[in-house]
Design an enzyme around this catalytic site. Structure first.
Site, PDB file in Angstrom:
ATOM      1  CG  ASP A  83      -0.229   0.052   2.526  1.00 38.24           C
ATOM      2  OD1 ASP A  83       1.000   0.264   2.531  1.00 38.24           O
ATOM      3  OD2 ASP A  83      -0.889  -0.094   3.568  1.00 38.24           O
ATOM      4  CG  ASP A 104      -6.237  -4.750   1.542  1.00 36.36           C
ATOM      5  OD1 ASP A 104      -5.962  -4.393   2.688  1.00 36.36           O
ATOM      6  OD2 ASP A 104      -6.643  -3.947   0.672  1.00 36.36           O
TER       7      ASP A 104
END
Ligand SMILES: [Zn+2]
Length: 436
Positions: A91, A332
């Site tokens: 991320d 996720d």
């Protein structure tokens, strides 16, 4: 080179099955993305991951950056560090801008709640994850004069609302980037540095730097923040030096239809290889779940059909079905792993807490028919697992985690199959009925 291919689209919904092609292998979508915050999936040794049907793992840029510090420049790469040769994603660090900042201050997590009947209080915030909290080694000096004002940009809440525990905002957002307030000073992160770190980590999929907002933010603040997210998206693209990584742009815009549409339209037109939908969902405008569905309905139509779409930080069973139905490809979520460590077991008949007394001595398998290491190979019973949790034996977390990860990966595999067989809607209905 085509990084993604939609192989089958559902005729009745926006669900689709595809293949994501990365330098470390293919990911059959829709797919769950397992969270390995600090370059490891907790409780699961790397050699066992392939036996959990895991296809793609996401690691956390901010935490790795804090851990590596000056060793970043010579870092051998995440694949080597994790001993995982499959597809990896990182991320951008953007979520920590939220979880250390307004998420903390507003007492908001990914799916927030505003409870009626109590006043805004301090001390028991649940906004940041344990990993987030651990990353902040100590509280900052409260004398910092530049801290973001705590009362700015809040939407009006009913007078009897309270935030479930608020803490000090540890983030100062400026137009160029973000200052994290840490022990002994501040740490600056911006689009260029986030991309540099993500290139050094070397995941197959990286994410543009963004500023997620809180569901408590008003339209004016969210709009102002969105302008930053869009500027940082363009800077993230310009900062790239590697071409072997896919970069996803992030759609933000809070709970506001006009801003979400504007963001999806803008981000969707940029030269990203894929797209992520970010944000935190609260009850200030309906239930978090309904809010998330609205966000997807507003955003997805603006995103190019031929590119992959990722939903950041969402992954309960119903959410996964809904997100697939609305055209998302990957998700996720820490739920399978974090909840496993606390004894929550996910099955096709719903979730249960294996630590409860009712399971004492139970000879029943964790989940009948499950082929995970715990159920299929070790044939652990609910009673045995309960006993291990009771004894605080490390095997408890391991067994529960491999089961939960397998459960979600297997569920996504079945969802994919149902898309190919044109039975997605029926499968969804039946599955949801069984767990409720
Ligand atoms: Zn199992």
């Amino acid at each position: 080179m085509s990084y993604f291919e939609v192989i089958k689209s559902d005729s009745r919904t926006s669900a689709r099955a595809g293949v994501l092609k990365t330098p470390h292998g293919e990911v059959k979508t829709p797919s769950y993305v397992v969270v390995g915050t600090d370059a490891a999936v907790r409780c699961v040794p790397p050699e066992e991951l392939s036996r959990t049907k895991t296809q793609l793992i996401i690691a956390n840029t901010y935490h790795l950056w804090r851990t590596l510090e000056e060793r970043l420049e010579t870092f051998e790469g995440l694949h080597e560090r994790m001993r995982w040769n499959g597809p990896l994603m990182t991320d951008s660090g953007g979520f920590q801008v939220f979880s250390f900042g307004f998420g903390r201050e507003h007492g908001m997590g990914k799916m927030g709640r505003v409870f009626p009947g109590r006043k805004l209080s301090s001390g028991t915030g649940r906004s940041s994850s344990p990993a987030d909290e651990a990353a902040l080694r100590s509280r900052p000096d409260k004398s910092d004069k530049n801290r973001t004002s705590s009362s700015s940009g809040l939407r009006e809440l009913p007078s009897d609302s309270f935030l479930p525990g608020s803490k000090e905002n540890l983030v100062r957002v400026v137009d160029d980037g973000v200052y994290f307030i840490i022990e002994g000073g501040e740490q600056y992160l911006d689009a260029e540095l986030s991309i540099h770190i993500q290139e050094k980590l070397g995941a197959d999929i990286i994410v543009a730097f963004d500023e997620p907002t809180s569901p408590l933010h008003d339209h004016a603040y969210t709009k102002e923040s969105l302008a930053r997210t869009h500027a940082w998206a363009l800077r993230s693209l310009a900062a790239r030096t590697r071409r072997d990584q896919m970069m996803y742009g992030v759609v933000q815009g809070g709970a506001f239809e006009d801003l979400r549409k504007e963001s999806a339209d803008f981000i969707g037109k940029q030269a990203f290889e894929g797209f992520a939908i970010g944000g935190s969902y609260g009850e200030s405008m309906g239930a978090p779940r309904e809010q998330m569905l609205s966000v997807l309905k507003w955003s997805v139509p603006y995103l190019p059909r031929e590119k992959p779409r990722h939903l950041l930080g969402i992954g309960r069973i119903e959410d996964v079905f809904d997100a697939v139905e609305l055209g998302m490809d990957t998700f996720d979520c820490v739920i399978p792993t974090r909840e496993a460590r606390h004894g929550s077991i996910w099955t096709a008949h719903g979730r249960f807490d294996v630590r409860k007394g009712a399971f004492e001595g139970s000879k029943e398998s964790i989940e009948e028919g499950c082929e995970c290491i715990a159920c299929g190979e070790k044939k652990i019973t609910r009673g045995e697992l309960r006993e291990l949790f009771k004894l605080k034996n490390l095997k408890a977390g391991h067994l529960a985690t491999v089961h939960n990860i397998y459960f979600f990966n297997n569920l996504l595999e079945q969802i994919r199959k149902s898309i190919f067989e044109s039975t997605f809607s029926e499968f969804k209905k039946k599955f949801i009925l069984n767990i409720s």
